[in-house]
Design an enzyme around this catalytic site. Structure first.
Site, PDB file in Angstrom:
ATOM      1  N   LYS A 115     -12.815  21.391  -7.015  1.00 22.82           N
ATOM      2  CA  LYS A 115     -14.273  21.288  -7.167  1.00 22.82           C
ATOM      3  C   LYS A 115     -14.786  19.924  -6.727  1.00 22.82           C
ATOM      4  O   LYS A 115     -15.876  19.815  -6.197  1.00 22.82           O
ATOM      5  CB  LYS A 115     -14.692  21.580  -8.613  1.00 22.82           C
ATOM      6  CG  LYS A 115     -14.611  23.054  -8.932  1.00 22.82           C
ATOM      7  CD  LYS A 115     -15.585  23.448 -10.003  1.00 22.82           C
ATOM      8  CE  LYS A 115     -15.587  24.953 -10.157  1.00 22.82           C
ATOM      9  NZ  LYS A 115     -16.188  25.413 -11.394  1.00 22.82           N
ATOM     10  N   LYS A 197      -7.873  32.285  -3.404  1.00 21.53           N
ATOM     11  CA  LYS A 197      -8.323  33.316  -4.356  1.00 21.53           C
ATOM     12  C   LYS A 197      -9.757  33.757  -4.037  1.00 21.53           C
ATOM     13  O   LYS A 197     -10.529  32.981  -3.473  1.00 21.53           O
ATOM     14  CB  LYS A 197      -8.208  32.805  -5.797  1.00 21.53           C
ATOM     15  CG  LYS A 197      -9.263  31.826  -6.210  1.00 21.53           C
ATOM     16  CD  LYS A 197      -9.376  31.694  -7.721  1.00 21.53           C
ATOM     17  CE  LYS A 197     -10.543  30.758  -8.005  1.00 21.53           C
ATOM     18  NZ  LYS A 197     -10.962  30.604  -9.338  1.00 21.53           N
ATOM     19  N   LYS A 200     -16.358  33.262  -6.513  1.00 22.55           N
ATOM     20  CA  LYS A 200     -17.812  33.415  -6.519  1.00 22.55           C
ATOM     21  C   LYS A 200     -18.474  32.446  -5.540  1.00 22.55           C
ATOM     22  O   LYS A 200     -19.519  32.710  -5.019  1.00 22.55           O
ATOM     23  CB  LYS A 200     -18.360  33.032  -7.906  1.00 22.55           C
ATOM     24  CG  LYS A 200     -18.051  33.972  -9.012  1.00 22.55           C
ATOM     25  CD  LYS A 200     -18.639  33.423 -10.307  1.00 22.55           C
ATOM     26  CE  LYS A 200     -17.550  33.205 -11.300  1.00 22.55           C
ATOM     27  NZ  LYS A 200     -17.875  32.729 -12.583  1.00 22.55           N
TER      28      LYS A 200
END
Ligand code: TYM
Length: 448
Positions: A115, A197, A200
């Site tokens: 992130k 993966k 979203k």
């Protein structure tokens, strides 16, 4: 235990649109667990603000997420569904747990690394301590079980470490939670890059199937899924794209990967991708229909939000009270540390060195720093720090504590002689140097 059942906690961030990964890896497994567990499912909206949010959009997303929980089949009569931000205990406990979490541990978190690479202009402290808030979510309810996808395992391990560390110092305050990982679908990969993966926040809309995608879009995305040129439908590492589609099909149909391989033996990728798309549609369509019904029923959702808030508020009050009692202990310890030049005032009798040594407590305050507390007759008579040149795992530290206490407990300070010390060093094996340092501290007590 709560109402005679084990406690289960899980949650999802109210960020972005939920994907098939969220559904197959977590949400789908949540349904039906309430017969066995007392279940708490939270809309973790405070985690969402670690990246910039528009308030109105976040509110809308949080409500949508709650409705998706219900549409997926989680019965609000039998499960506690609520917003994390409505229960102040999450943030309160997170602060306490922050003080029991090391920077080194948080630095190792893969999600933080990912992130912060993605949001390089906003690497805030919340992003860094995000896993501690997650630990607070779980520990606040004394959860025994936490159903999550594989990507959250590292955070769950950290939660367990923090809880064990806290318990190691202050007794049995927290239940140590276990992960509950589904047999299939625990890691659904991107349809465009099967090495990553499904997420979203992926910028490529074709990489993810969103829960609210219509049937045509779902089928189109499956048809466009990146595969390989092998031409065989086999479940193996070398074919990550096909393997991912097999996982999706298995999770949607309940068939094992072996059964899927058999079913599509000799068939082409086109047929297989279509079947995968149809299986996803058949799983998501009922959820989408129920969601559409719920959207029409605003009052019902408002009522659930109100009722559950008060239910959960009560639970968290109980837990915070329990941790607060521990906080008193912390305050006492802080006072002792502040007065650590004046141990004499803490000793009840003049001849403490003839009394039995009660225990020695070693705790890790930093990676290379231990706090040594020596207690005689219930009084802390020495606490000081020792710097060590090796890194001890929590398990090794626990073993050292056991070793020190089993060897020293019950002996008077005069009885701790060279023989005892030599024997302990022998038992301590690879950690002799730490034992040396600790025993130096003990001998300081003997001398004083
Ligand atoms: P979040 O919101 O990213 O994801 C919610 C759940 O979906 C699972 N998941 C996946 N499973 C399989 N394949 C994928 N591609 C995939 N992507 C996501 C996640 O493992 C998760 O179970 N930090 C958490 C939210 C959280 C939480 C908690 C979870 C906060 N506090 C306490 C459990 C307990 C998160 O960001 O999940």
């Amino acid at each position: 235990m709560l109402n005679g059942k084990k406690v289960l906690f899980s949650g999802m961030q109210a960020t972005g649109n939920l994907t098939l990964g969220n559904y197959l890896g977590a949400l789908k497994n949540w349904v039906g667990l309430c017969d066995e567990y007392e279940c708490f499912y939270s809309v973790v909206d405070m985690h969402s603000i670690t990246v910039r949010q528009d308030p109105a959009t976040l509110r809308k997303r949080a409500r949508t997420l709650l409705m998706i929980y219900i549409a997926a089949g989680i019965d609000p009569e039998k499960n506690c569904l609520y917003y994390q931000s409505h229960v102040s205990g999450h943030a309160e406990l997170a602060w306490i747990l922050n003080c029991f979490t090391y920077m080194g541990e948080l630095n190792r978190m893969t999600q933080f690394k990912d992130k912060s690479a993605k949001h390089a202009d906003n690497i805030n402290a919340g992003l860094f301590t995000y896993p501690v808030l997650m630990a607070a979510d779980i520990l606040l309810y004394q959860a025994d079980v936490v159903p999550v996808g594989i990507d959250q395992m590292q955070h769950l391990e950290l939660t367990r470490d923090i809880a064990q560390r806290f318990n190691g110092i202050y007794g049995d305050v927290f239940t140590i939670p276990e992960a509950y990982i589904g047999k299939v679908g625990a890691k659904i990969m991107s349809l465009q890059d099967p090495s990553r993966k499904m997420s979203k926040s992926d910028e490529n809309p074709n990489a993810s199937i969103y829960l609210m995608d219509d049937p045509d879009t779902i089928i189109r995305k499956c048809k466009r899924a990146v595969t390989d040129s092998e031409g065989q439908i086999l479940y193996r590492e070398e074919q990550p794209g096909i393997r991912n589609l097999i996982d999706i099909y298995s999770a949607c149909t309940g068939k094992t990967p072996e059964e899927v391989v058999k079913e599509f033996d000799g068939k082409g990728y086109g047929d297989f991708k279509l079947a995968v798309g149809e299986s996803v549609v058949s799983v998501l369509k009922p959820l989408q229909d129920r969601f559409a019904d719920l959207e029409k029923n605003k009052d019902y959702i408002d009522q659930i939000i109100k009722e559950k808030d008060s239910q959960v508020e009560h639970m968290q009050e109980l837990m915070i009270q329990r941790v607060d009692r521990v906080e008193l202990l912390l305050k006492q310890l802080a006072k002792v540390l502040a007065n650590n030049t004046n141990y004499a005032t803490l000793i009840s009798g003049p001849s403490y060195n003839q009394t039995k040594l009660k225990f020695i407590q070693l705790s890790k305050v930093e990676e290379h720093k231990l706090l040594v507390v020596v207690v005689v007759e219930g009084n802390i008579i020495r606490n000081s720090f020792v710097t060590i040149d090796e890194e001890l795992s929590d398990e090794e530290l626990l073993n050292l504590n056991i070793l020190l206490n089993s060897s020293l407990n019950g002996l008077t300070i005069e009885e701790i002689n060279l023989g005892v010390i030599a024997k302990m060093k022998e038992q301590a094996g690879s950690h002799r140097r730490v034992v040396d340092l600790v025993l130096n501290e003990v001998s300081e007590v003997i001398r004083s």
